[in-house]
Design a protein around this motif. Structure first.
Motif, PDB file in Angstrom:
ATOM      1  N   GLU B  63      -2.848 -60.570   3.182  1.00 21.93           N
ATOM      2  CA  GLU B  63      -3.015 -59.999   4.505  1.00 21.93           C
ATOM      3  C   GLU B  63      -3.637 -58.609   4.400  1.00 21.93           C
ATOM      4  N   SER B  64      -3.152 -57.812   3.455  1.00 22.40           N
ATOM      5  CA  SER B  64      -3.692 -56.459   3.341  1.00 22.40           C
ATOM      6  C   SER B  64      -5.099 -56.480   2.763  1.00 22.40           C
ATOM      7  N   ASP B  65      -5.447 -57.545   2.070  1.00 25.41           N
ATOM      8  CA  ASP B  65      -6.833 -57.716   1.621  1.00 25.41           C
ATOM      9  C   ASP B  65      -7.697 -58.351   2.713  1.00 25.41           C
ATOM     10  N   GLU B  81       2.673 -67.602  12.170  1.00 27.87           N
ATOM     11  CA  GLU B  81       1.601 -68.516  11.801  1.00 27.87           C
ATOM     12  C   GLU B  81       0.545 -67.785  10.982  1.00 27.87           C
ATOM     13  N   TYR B  82       0.215 -68.392   9.865  1.00 32.89           N
ATOM     14  CA  TYR B  82      -0.787 -67.809   8.985  1.00 32.89           C
ATOM     15  C   TYR B  82      -2.094 -68.581   9.104  1.00 32.89           C
ATOM     16  N   SER B  83      -3.207 -67.834   9.039  1.00 33.25           N
ATOM     17  CA  SER B  83      -4.528 -68.466   9.085  1.00 33.25           C
ATOM     18  C   SER B  83      -5.498 -67.685   8.218  1.00 33.25           C
ATOM     19  N   LEU B  84      -6.576 -68.324   7.815  1.00 35.96           N
ATOM     20  CA  LEU B  84      -7.593 -67.646   7.006  1.00 35.96           C
ATOM     21  C   LEU B  84      -8.502 -66.811   7.897  1.00 35.96           C
ATOM     22  N   THR B  85      -8.923 -65.674   7.373  1.00 40.68           N
ATOM     23  CA  THR B  85      -9.917 -64.864   8.082  1.00 40.68           C
ATOM     24  C   THR B  85     -11.313 -65.354   7.714  1.00 40.68           C
ATOM     25  N   GLU B  86     -12.300 -64.793   8.374  1.00 38.40           N
ATOM     26  CA  GLU B  86     -13.690 -65.173   8.076  1.00 38.40           C
ATOM     27  C   GLU B  86     -14.041 -64.877   6.620  1.00 38.40           C
ATOM     28  N   LYS B  87     -13.602 -63.713   6.156  1.00 39.63           N
ATOM     29  CA  LYS B  87     -13.853 -63.337   4.754  1.00 39.63           C
ATOM     30  C   LYS B  87     -13.394 -64.424   3.805  1.00 39.63           C
ATOM     31  N   ALA B  88     -12.206 -64.925   4.065  1.00 40.50           N
ATOM     32  CA  ALA B  88     -11.654 -65.943   3.177  1.00 40.50           C
ATOM     33  C   ALA B  88     -12.432 -67.244   3.309  1.00 40.50           C
ATOM     34  N   LYS B  89     -12.822 -67.561   4.518  1.00 37.12           N
ATOM     35  CA  LYS B  89     -13.559 -68.810   4.718  1.00 37.12           C
ATOM     36  C   LYS B  89     -14.881 -68.786   3.972  1.00 37.12           C
ATOM     37  N   GLU B  90     -15.450 -67.590   3.851  1.00 32.23           N
ATOM     38  CA  GLU B  90     -16.739 -67.476   3.155  1.00 32.23           C
ATOM     39  C   GLU B  90     -16.646 -67.855   1.678  1.00 32.23           C
ATOM     40  N   VAL B  91     -15.484 -67.666   1.107  1.00 28.97           N
ATOM     41  CA  VAL B  91     -15.370 -67.890  -0.336  1.00 28.97           C
ATOM     42  C   VAL B  91     -15.084 -69.354  -0.667  1.00 28.97           C
ATOM     43  N   ILE B  92     -14.765 -70.120   0.317  1.00 22.84           N
ATOM     44  CA  ILE B  92     -14.378 -71.514   0.056  1.00 22.84           C
ATOM     45  C   ILE B  92     -15.463 -72.344  -0.630  1.00 22.84           C
ATOM     46  N   PRO B  93     -16.725 -72.271  -0.180  1.00 21.51           N
ATOM     47  CA  PRO B  93     -17.755 -73.042  -0.883  1.00 21.51           C
ATOM     48  C   PRO B  93     -17.866 -72.656  -2.356  1.00 21.51           C
ATOM     49  N   ILE B  94     -17.665 -71.371  -2.635  1.00 23.39           N
ATOM     50  CA  ILE B  94     -17.737 -70.912  -4.027  1.00 23.39           C
ATOM     51  C   ILE B  94     -16.576 -71.498  -4.820  1.00 23.39           C
ATOM     52  N   LEU B  95     -15.408 -71.494  -4.220  1.00 23.79           N
ATOM     53  CA  LEU B  95     -14.246 -72.075  -4.889  1.00 23.79           C
ATOM     54  C   LEU B  95     -14.452 -73.564  -5.135  1.00 23.79           C
ATOM     55  N   GLU B  96     -15.069 -74.219  -4.187  1.00 23.46           N
ATOM     56  CA  GLU B  96     -15.320 -75.645  -4.372  1.00 23.46           C
ATOM     57  C   GLU B  96     -16.267 -75.885  -5.545  1.00 23.46           C
ATOM     58  N   ALA B  97     -17.286 -75.055  -5.642  1.00 29.44           N
ATOM     59  CA  ALA B  97     -18.219 -75.182  -6.762  1.00 29.44           C
ATOM     60  C   ALA B  97     -17.492 -74.976  -8.085  1.00 29.44           C
ATOM     61  N   LEU B  98     -16.597 -74.003  -8.083  1.00 34.51           N
ATOM     62  CA  LEU B  98     -15.804 -73.722  -9.276  1.00 34.51           C
ATOM     63  C   LEU B  98     -14.938 -74.924  -9.631  1.00 34.51           C
ATOM     64  N   GLY B  99     -14.362 -75.512  -8.616  1.00 36.00           N
ATOM     65  CA  GLY B  99     -13.513 -76.682  -8.835  1.00 36.00           C
ATOM     66  C   GLY B  99     -14.313 -77.855  -9.390  1.00 36.00           C
ATOM     67  N   GLU B 100     -15.486 -78.060  -8.860  1.00 33.12           N
ATOM     68  CA  GLU B 100     -16.314 -79.166  -9.353  1.00 33.12           C
ATOM     69  C   GLU B 100     -16.702 -78.943 -10.807  1.00 33.12           C
ATOM     70  N   TRP B 101     -17.033 -77.715 -11.110  1.00 32.82           N
ATOM     71  CA  TRP B 101     -17.399 -77.388 -12.493  1.00 32.82           C
ATOM     72  C   TRP B 101     -16.240 -77.687 -13.443  1.00 32.82           C
ATOM     73  N   SER B 102     -15.050 -77.223 -13.111  1.00 29.27           N
ATOM     74  CA  SER B 102     -13.918 -77.415 -14.026  1.00 29.27           C
ATOM     75  C   SER B 102     -13.494 -78.883 -14.052  1.00 29.27           C
ATOM     76  N   PHE B 103     -13.684 -79.571 -12.931  1.00 31.20           N
ATOM     77  CA  PHE B 103     -13.346 -80.983 -12.881  1.00 31.20           C
ATOM     78  C   PHE B 103     -14.263 -81.782 -13.804  1.00 31.20           C
ATOM     79  N   LYS B 104     -15.534 -81.409 -13.824  1.00 31.82           N
ATOM     80  CA  LYS B 104     -16.500 -82.074 -14.694  1.00 31.82           C
ATOM     81  C   LYS B 104     -16.089 -81.895 -16.161  1.00 31.82           C
ATOM     82  N   ILE B 105     -15.740 -80.679 -16.512  1.00 34.38           N
ATOM     83  CA  ILE B 105     -15.274 -80.392 -17.875  1.00 34.38           C
ATOM     84  C   ILE B 105     -14.039 -81.212 -18.203  1.00 34.38           C
TER      85      ILE B 105
END
Lengths: 127, 127
Positions: B63-65, B81-105
């Motif tokens: 929250e403070s970040d 109730e907790y929700s993601l901010t726009e900042k956090a939503k922006e990082v999701i595609p990057i996290l997904e790419a990271l996940g795909e990379w590690s999943f491939k490995i």
DNA sequence: TGTCATGGTTACATTTTCGTTACTACTTAT
DNA sequence: ATAAGTAGTAACGAAAATGTAACCATGACA
């Protein structure tokens, strides 16, 4: 609401990725190896705050994860050269995207600060 | 070779990113909030292995970040109730790419294994 | 009146990660 | 003979992250 007991066998792939490239030192190791293959001693010079013990541990871990390659020359004094594998090179663009994202957030928060310039210099170099 | 003494004021942006979204639990928090806003209790049900203490800590930190938003309703029993901010939503595609990379490995390494299917199911859901 | 639910907090304990210091094996140069 | 350089390792300890168990405030409801 009782406890969910379906244990996930391995962590989620993103958590897995953080094991592979996260932690206190691995990003630095990747950063310096990406620029240029390095010997153990040089790596320690470049990342002076890591202890040699932990540097060894992290390198061994990354080696067994097949992120780096360790080439030992049969010389004396011994020479060992570390380099990134293809797997590791593939993740670099993703890491850069991550860095840009966090840098943007950082800039938004810190509008003033004496350290700002140093940080930006460092980041430009990094990104 | 002497020690380099130029201390970097803040860590490199990638290390910074790991502080924002890394650690043992934040990826899960992001994952569940990305699907749907959640109340504290539901989040704890979804991530049963985190302690309530640490869940609170992580949520406060995020929250403070400015990665999540905390909305408190003036009811009883209390509702938050907790929700993601726009900042956090922006990082999701990057996290997904990271996940795909590690999943491939991961797939390359583990060709057989009983847990494999469960892991893949979980990951399909995640990715 | 007292129990339940929610969203926590507090004090303390344990686990995991990281650091310090001293030591080693090997060979070349002095 | 001995010192110097490289790439470590081993024993121990400190620090950081996380967990456990008990507790609290509020109001609804039986």
């Amino acid at each position: 609401m009782t406890k969910k007991k379906t244990k996930i066998p391995n962590a989620c792939p993103i958590v897995n990725a953080f094991h592979l490239i996260g932690g206190k030192w691995k990003p630095y190791i990747i950063y310096y190896l990406q620029k240029k293959n390095q010997r153990f001693g040089k790596l320690h010079f470049l990342i002076p705050d890591i202890s040699r013990k932990v540097l060894t541990e992290q390198l061994r871990e990354m080696e067994s994860d097949e992120l780096i390659h360790r080439k030992k020359f049969d010389e004396s004094p011994p020479r060992v050269e570390y380099s990134l594998t293809e797997k590791a090179k593939e993740v670099i663009p993703i890491l850069e995207a991550l860095g840009e994202w966090s840098f943007k957030i950082h800039k938004e928060k810190m509008t003033e600060s004496l350290d700002e310039e140093i940080y930006i210099d460092y980041c430009q170099d990094y990104l």
